[in-house]
Design a protein around this motif. Sequence first.
Motif, PDB file in Angstrom:
ATOM      1  N   THR A  51      96.261  70.946  34.358  1.00  0.00           N
ATOM      2  CA  THR A  51      96.202  69.868  35.348  1.00  0.00           C
ATOM      3  C   THR A  51      97.420  69.902  36.255  1.00  0.00           C
ATOM      4  OG1 THR A  51      94.958  68.459  33.809  1.00  0.00           O
ATOM      5  CG2 THR A  51      96.037  67.370  35.671  1.00  0.00           C
ATOM      6  N   THR A  52      98.586  70.117  35.661  1.00  0.00           N
ATOM      7  CA  THR A  52      99.818  70.198  36.453  1.00  0.00           C
ATOM      8  C   THR A  52      99.747  71.350  37.446  1.00  0.00           C
ATOM      9  OG1 THR A  52     101.175  69.203  34.711  1.00  0.00           O
ATOM     10  CG2 THR A  52     102.308  70.580  36.320  1.00  0.00           C
ATOM     11  N   THR A  53      99.289  72.495  36.997  1.00  0.00           N
ATOM     12  CA  THR A  53      99.163  73.645  37.897  1.00  0.00           C
ATOM     13  C   THR A  53      98.198  73.346  39.034  1.00  0.00           C
ATOM     14  OG1 THR A  53      99.673  75.221  36.127  1.00  0.00           O
ATOM     15  CG2 THR A  53      98.484  76.071  38.038  1.00  0.00           C
ATOM     16  N   GLY A  54      97.083  72.692  38.709  1.00  0.00           N
ATOM     17  CA  GLY A  54      96.117  72.336  39.734  1.00  0.00           C
ATOM     18  C   GLY A  54      96.692  71.388  40.771  1.00  0.00           C
ATOM     19  N   ILE A  55      97.474  70.404  40.305  1.00  0.00           N
ATOM     20  CA  ILE A  55      98.108  69.446  41.220  1.00  0.00           C
ATOM     21  C   ILE A  55      99.106  70.162  42.123  1.00  0.00           C
ATOM     22  CG2 ILE A  55      99.707  67.492  41.328  1.00  0.00           C
ATOM     23  CD1 ILE A  55      98.355  66.438  38.752  1.00  0.00           C
ATOM     24  N   LEU A  56      99.937  71.005  41.543  1.00  0.00           N
ATOM     25  CA  LEU A  56     100.941  71.722  42.323  1.00  0.00           C
ATOM     26  C   LEU A  56     100.291  72.680  43.319  1.00  0.00           C
ATOM     27  CD1 LEU A  56     103.491  72.393  39.452  1.00  0.00           C
ATOM     28  CD2 LEU A  56     103.941  71.025  41.504  1.00  0.00           C
ATOM     29  N   ASP A  57      99.231  73.355  42.887  1.00  0.00           N
ATOM     30  CA  ASP A  57      98.524  74.266  43.793  1.00  0.00           C
ATOM     31  C   ASP A  57      97.945  73.504  44.987  1.00  0.00           C
ATOM     32  OD1 ASP A  57      99.039  76.532  42.297  1.00  0.00           O
ATOM     33  OD2 ASP A  57      97.089  76.547  41.288  1.00  0.00           O
ATOM     34  N   ARG A  58      97.330  72.355  44.723  1.00  0.00           N
ATOM     35  CA  ARG A  58      96.728  71.585  45.809  1.00  0.00           C
ATOM     36  C   ARG A  58      97.798  71.042  46.747  1.00  0.00           C
ATOM     37  NH1 ARG A  58      92.954  71.558  49.355  1.00  0.00           N
ATOM     38  NH2 ARG A  58      92.114  69.511  49.914  1.00  0.00           N
ATOM     39  N   PHE A  59      98.928  70.615  46.193  1.00  0.00           N
ATOM     40  CA  PHE A  59     100.032  70.122  47.005  1.00  0.00           C
ATOM     41  C   PHE A  59     100.506  71.202  47.978  1.00  0.00           C
ATOM     42  CE2 PHE A  59     104.716  69.272  47.387  1.00  0.00           C
ATOM     43  CZ  PHE A  59     104.629  68.057  48.047  1.00  0.00           C
ATOM     44  N   ALA A  60     100.691  72.406  47.469  1.00  0.00           N
ATOM     45  CA  ALA A  60     101.133  73.513  48.323  1.00  0.00           C
ATOM     46  C   ALA A  60     100.064  73.861  49.352  1.00  0.00           C
ATOM     47  CB  ALA A  60     101.474  74.731  47.469  1.00  0.00           C
ATOM     48  N   PRO A 299      94.293  66.780  40.919  1.00  0.00           N
ATOM     49  CA  PRO A 299      94.520  67.432  42.216  1.00  0.00           C
ATOM     50  C   PRO A 299      93.833  66.742  43.379  1.00  0.00           C
ATOM     51  CG  PRO A 299      94.069  69.083  40.532  1.00  0.00           C
ATOM     52  CD  PRO A 299      93.810  67.752  39.899  1.00  0.00           C
ATOM     53  N   ASP A 300      92.593  66.245  43.188  1.00  0.00           N
ATOM     54  CA  ASP A 300      91.863  65.675  44.323  1.00  0.00           C
ATOM     55  C   ASP A 300      92.472  64.371  44.824  1.00  0.00           C
ATOM     56  OD1 ASP A 300      91.150  64.143  42.142  1.00  0.00           O
ATOM     57  OD2 ASP A 300      88.980  64.281  42.471  1.00  0.00           O
ATOM     58  N   GLN A 301      93.286  63.719  44.001  1.00  0.00           N
ATOM     59  CA  GLN A 301      93.935  62.484  44.441  1.00  0.00           C
ATOM     60  C   GLN A 301      94.982  62.754  45.523  1.00  0.00           C
ATOM     61  OE1 GLN A 301      95.515  60.738  40.886  1.00  0.00           O
ATOM     62  NE2 GLN A 301      93.511  60.143  40.092  1.00  0.00           N
TER      63      GLN A 301
END
Length: 326
Positions: A51-60, A299-301
Amino acid sequence: MNDRTSAPEPGAVALETGPTPLPRRIGPSDLHVFPLALSGTVFGWTADGPTTTGILDRFAELGGTYLDTADSYAGGRSEIMIGNWMHGRGDRDAFTIATKVGKNPDNPGLSARSIERAVEQSLQRLRVDAIDLLYLHIDDPSVPFDETLLAVDELIRAGKVRYFGGSDHTGNRLIEARIAAAQSGVAHMVALQQHYNLVHRAEYEAQLARVAAQLDLGVMPRFALASGFLSGKYRSRADLERHRRGGEVAAMLTRRNLRILHALDRIASETQSAVATVSLAWLLSRPHVVAPVVSVSAPDQLDVAMAAPHLVLSRQQLTELDRVSE
């Protein structure tokens, strides 16, 4: 969103509602960041590795550049997860890394020894040579400012820290720190992280806003969405039970705060945006605010939050939000 004439569904986002946001400068530093910071507070705690990786990927992917964490978040695991993610991408220079020291039980307080040990350990966990922005996570009146400032200055001179800022400091203490830094000839703070949002204005605006302007501090509002209340998710006791939230959020269910949500609803409809996007856009209109700090659990948030720098509110809309939140 194809139907531009209808109000967006909850969570809808329009990243192109305004001009492409320019990076904002943090105080007098040479750090320029996308005007929204991603908090690592849930990394390694409620957000697992994928989940953390997904959030960071989406942020970038959405253009984010500013990552905010602390050595006390999840006992240091937040720093480890961010460090591993950056190392895997191989583009550390694309991000501005901020972390905080003072609350980790292994290196408590702001003595010279605690700061030096904490920074060394944060560097290892983050897998970087230097921390871009180091925050003093607490105000530690048990340690003279001279000792704290000299310790930070030595780290800056050694190239392990680039700039530093304060968190949880009163206006008087920020001024005291600036005077002490001037007298000692050491580096001074360039940033302030402070609790500030539409429902929590008085603490910052009563004094800290004036001090931030006087000292030319870049302001990073934390709790920018008031623990999710300013996303419009919580409007009744039933909502709190449905999302298993209480305490601080329950205390926000006041007539004043519900009026704020109603105003946000109207403006969100006018701008074809989400309530959270409008809430953050209001913060970004405030003097000296550089990048509100937001935390997400999926990530979608991020799409709603990252739309805020693209949204330019009208003078009338800003005035309405100012009035209902006074």
